[in-house]
Design a protein around this motif. Sequence first.
Motif, PDB file in Angstrom:
ATOM      1  N   ASN A 173      11.418  20.326   4.560  1.00 33.59           N
ATOM      2  CA  ASN A 173      11.645  21.724   4.197  1.00 33.59           C
ATOM      3  C   ASN A 173      12.962  21.933   3.467  1.00 33.59           C
ATOM      4  O   ASN A 173      13.018  22.684   2.482  1.00 33.59           O
ATOM      5  N   LEU A 174      14.010  21.270   3.901  1.00 30.55           N
ATOM      6  CA  LEU A 174      15.299  21.392   3.203  1.00 30.55           C
ATOM      7  C   LEU A 174      15.186  20.863   1.776  1.00 30.55           C
ATOM      8  O   LEU A 174      15.676  21.476   0.829  1.00 30.55           O
ATOM      9  N   PHE A 175      14.522  19.724   1.618  1.00 29.38           N
ATOM     10  CA  PHE A 175      14.365  19.155   0.285  1.00 29.38           C
ATOM     11  C   PHE A 175      13.468  20.034  -0.589  1.00 29.38           C
ATOM     12  O   PHE A 175      13.761  20.254  -1.770  1.00 29.38           O
ATOM     13  N   HIS A 176      12.373  20.533  -0.023  1.00 25.88           N
ATOM     14  CA  HIS A 176      11.463  21.376  -0.786  1.00 25.88           C
ATOM     15  C   HIS A 176      12.197  22.617  -1.309  1.00 25.88           C
ATOM     16  O   HIS A 176      12.065  22.973  -2.484  1.00 25.88           O
ATOM     17  N   GLN A 177      12.981  23.241  -0.466  1.00 27.36           N
ATOM     18  CA  GLN A 177      13.746  24.422  -0.872  1.00 27.36           C
ATOM     19  C   GLN A 177      14.766  24.069  -1.952  1.00 27.36           C
ATOM     20  O   GLN A 177      14.961  24.818  -2.905  1.00 27.36           O
ATOM     21  N   ASN A 203       0.802  -1.220   0.000  1.00 33.37           N
ATOM     22  CA  ASN A 203       0.000   0.000   0.000  1.00 33.37           C
ATOM     23  C   ASN A 203       0.837   1.274   0.000  1.00 33.37           C
ATOM     24  O   ASN A 203       1.962   1.300   0.497  1.00 33.37           O
ATOM     25  N   LEU A 204       0.216   2.312  -0.510  1.00 28.58           N
ATOM     26  CA  LEU A 204       0.761   3.671  -0.489  1.00 28.58           C
ATOM     27  C   LEU A 204      -0.379   4.593  -0.067  1.00 28.58           C
ATOM     28  O   LEU A 204      -1.479   4.506  -0.631  1.00 28.58           O
ATOM     29  N   VAL A 205      -0.126   5.430   0.920  1.00 27.28           N
ATOM     30  CA  VAL A 205      -1.131   6.395   1.374  1.00 27.28           C
ATOM     31  C   VAL A 205      -0.604   7.792   1.092  1.00 27.28           C
ATOM     32  O   VAL A 205       0.485   8.154   1.538  1.00 27.28           O
ATOM     33  N   VAL A 206      -1.385   8.561   0.331  1.00 26.08           N
ATOM     34  CA  VAL A 206      -1.056   9.959   0.050  1.00 26.08           C
ATOM     35  C   VAL A 206      -1.677  10.817   1.146  1.00 26.08           C
ATOM     36  O   VAL A 206      -2.861  10.686   1.452  1.00 26.08           O
ATOM     37  N   VAL A 207      -0.857  11.680   1.720  1.00 21.90           N
ATOM     38  CA  VAL A 207      -1.327  12.644   2.719  1.00 21.90           C
ATOM     39  C   VAL A 207      -0.736  13.995   2.353  1.00 21.90           C
ATOM     40  O   VAL A 207       0.420  14.080   1.925  1.00 21.90           O
ATOM     41  N   PHE A 208      -1.526  15.025   2.522  1.00 22.55           N
ATOM     42  CA  PHE A 208      -1.070  16.390   2.269  1.00 22.55           C
ATOM     43  C   PHE A 208      -0.727  17.006   3.625  1.00 22.55           C
ATOM     44  O   PHE A 208      -1.631  17.407   4.363  1.00 22.55           O
ATOM     45  N   PRO A 209       0.561  17.060   3.980  1.00 23.80           N
ATOM     46  CA  PRO A 209       0.957  17.422   5.342  1.00 23.80           C
ATOM     47  C   PRO A 209       0.594  18.840   5.756  1.00 23.80           C
ATOM     48  O   PRO A 209       0.472  19.124   6.938  1.00 23.80           O
ATOM     49  N   GLN A 210       0.357  19.731   4.785  1.00 23.86           N
ATOM     50  CA  GLN A 210      -0.021  21.095   5.122  1.00 23.86           C
ATOM     51  C   GLN A 210      -1.477  21.175   5.584  1.00 23.86           C
ATOM     52  O   GLN A 210      -1.864  22.099   6.273  1.00 23.86           O
ATOM     53  N   GLY A 211      -2.286  20.209   5.153  1.00 21.81           N
ATOM     54  CA  GLY A 211      -3.687  20.192   5.538  1.00 21.81           C
ATOM     55  C   GLY A 211      -4.551  21.208   4.805  1.00 21.81           C
ATOM     56  O   GLY A 211      -5.731  21.333   5.096  1.00 21.81           O
ATOM     57  N   GLN A 212      -3.978  21.932   3.863  1.00 28.35           N
ATOM     58  CA  GLN A 212      -4.725  22.918   3.090  1.00 28.35           C
ATOM     59  C   GLN A 212      -3.973  23.229   1.803  1.00 28.35           C
ATOM     60  O   GLN A 212      -2.798  22.898   1.671  1.00 28.35           O
ATOM     61  N   LEU A 213      -4.673  23.871   0.872  1.00 21.45           N
ATOM     62  CA  LEU A 213      -4.041  24.268  -0.383  1.00 21.45           C
ATOM     63  C   LEU A 213      -3.119  25.467  -0.136  1.00 21.45           C
ATOM     64  O   LEU A 213      -3.520  26.445   0.482  1.00 21.45           O
ATOM     65  N   ILE A 214      -1.882  25.349  -0.628  1.00 25.13           N
ATOM     66  CA  ILE A 214      -0.873  26.409  -0.496  1.00 25.13           C
ATOM     67  C   ILE A 214      -0.153  26.500  -1.847  1.00 25.13           C
ATOM     68  O   ILE A 214       0.088  25.488  -2.491  1.00 25.13           O
ATOM     69  N   SER A 215       0.240  27.678  -2.259  1.00 25.22           N
ATOM     70  CA  SER A 215       0.952  27.867  -3.524  1.00 25.22           C
ATOM     71  C   SER A 215       2.178  26.952  -3.594  1.00 25.22           C
ATOM     72  O   SER A 215       2.878  26.762  -2.599  1.00 25.22           O
ATOM     73  N   ASN A 216       2.453  26.421  -4.794  1.00 24.54           N
ATOM     74  CA  ASN A 216       3.642  25.575  -4.925  1.00 24.54           C
ATOM     75  C   ASN A 216       4.923  26.400  -4.944  1.00 24.54           C
ATOM     76  O   ASN A 216       6.009  25.852  -4.990  1.00 24.54           O
ATOM     77  N   HIS A 217       4.803  27.702  -4.859  1.00 25.98           N
ATOM     78  CA  HIS A 217       5.978  28.567  -4.784  1.00 25.98           C
ATOM     79  C   HIS A 217       6.405  28.843  -3.344  1.00 25.98           C
ATOM     80  O   HIS A 217       7.397  29.530  -3.129  1.00 25.98           O
ATOM     81  N   THR A 218       5.653  28.342  -2.392  1.00 26.79           N
ATOM     82  CA  THR A 218       6.014  28.568  -0.994  1.00 26.79           C
ATOM     83  C   THR A 218       7.366  27.926  -0.698  1.00 26.79           C
ATOM     84  O   THR A 218       7.724  26.903  -1.289  1.00 26.79           O
ATOM     85  N   THR A 219       8.110  28.535   0.194  1.00 24.67           N
ATOM     86  CA  THR A 219       9.427  27.982   0.544  1.00 24.67           C
ATOM     87  C   THR A 219       9.379  27.177   1.838  1.00 24.67           C
ATOM     88  O   THR A 219      10.332  26.481   2.146  1.00 24.67           O
TER      89      THR A 219
END
Length: 190
Positions: A175-179, A98-114
């Motif tokens: 956060n380090l990876f996202h940046q 199995n694979l479970v997708v979770v959105f850790p922010q819990g809400q929609l946020i711009s993909n440009h956020t750092t």
Amino acid sequence: MRFRMRSYFNRLVVMPFKPKEGHSILLLCNHFSWWDGLWGNYLAYWHLDRKLYIMMQEDHLRKRMLLNLFGGFSIDRSSREMIKSLQYAANLLNDKENLVVVFPQGQLISNHTTDIVVEKGIERLIKNIKGPCQIVYSCALIDYFESLKPSVFFHLYDCGVAGELSFEELTSKINLFHQQALKDQVNVEH
């Protein structure tokens, strides 16, 4: 599904990534669009070879009942039912298929956020996983370049195995990876 993705997007590019054998996958995805759940399906089926489940806010799932067909299940963060949803997700992740997708922010946020704010429910979810589970962060970024249709670039990162890192370490790694993914996106081939 793959045809539909190809008709809406110029390219879907998954950066090189190999999942751990014998592990389920908790796929934590940046959440910025309607497409995020369908992209989770694409990654699960075509690249990570796992059966998909998607945790979604109850009000969002009600608006997109189609996602029930793709393993969608709800969480209501404002009620005590949240604990049941987190336990359900943890039980799903005890199965290596199995694979479970979770959105850790819990809400929609711009993909440009750092900065990715990881909600505390993720910590509770991870603590309840009993089997071997790889935690993967997916940073989806969009660029158009010379096309009328956008290209989606999936930057995947192995955060570690559930139970082997603290919540603070996980948040820091995400956060380090996202940046870094935002910086690397400048140099993607188009």
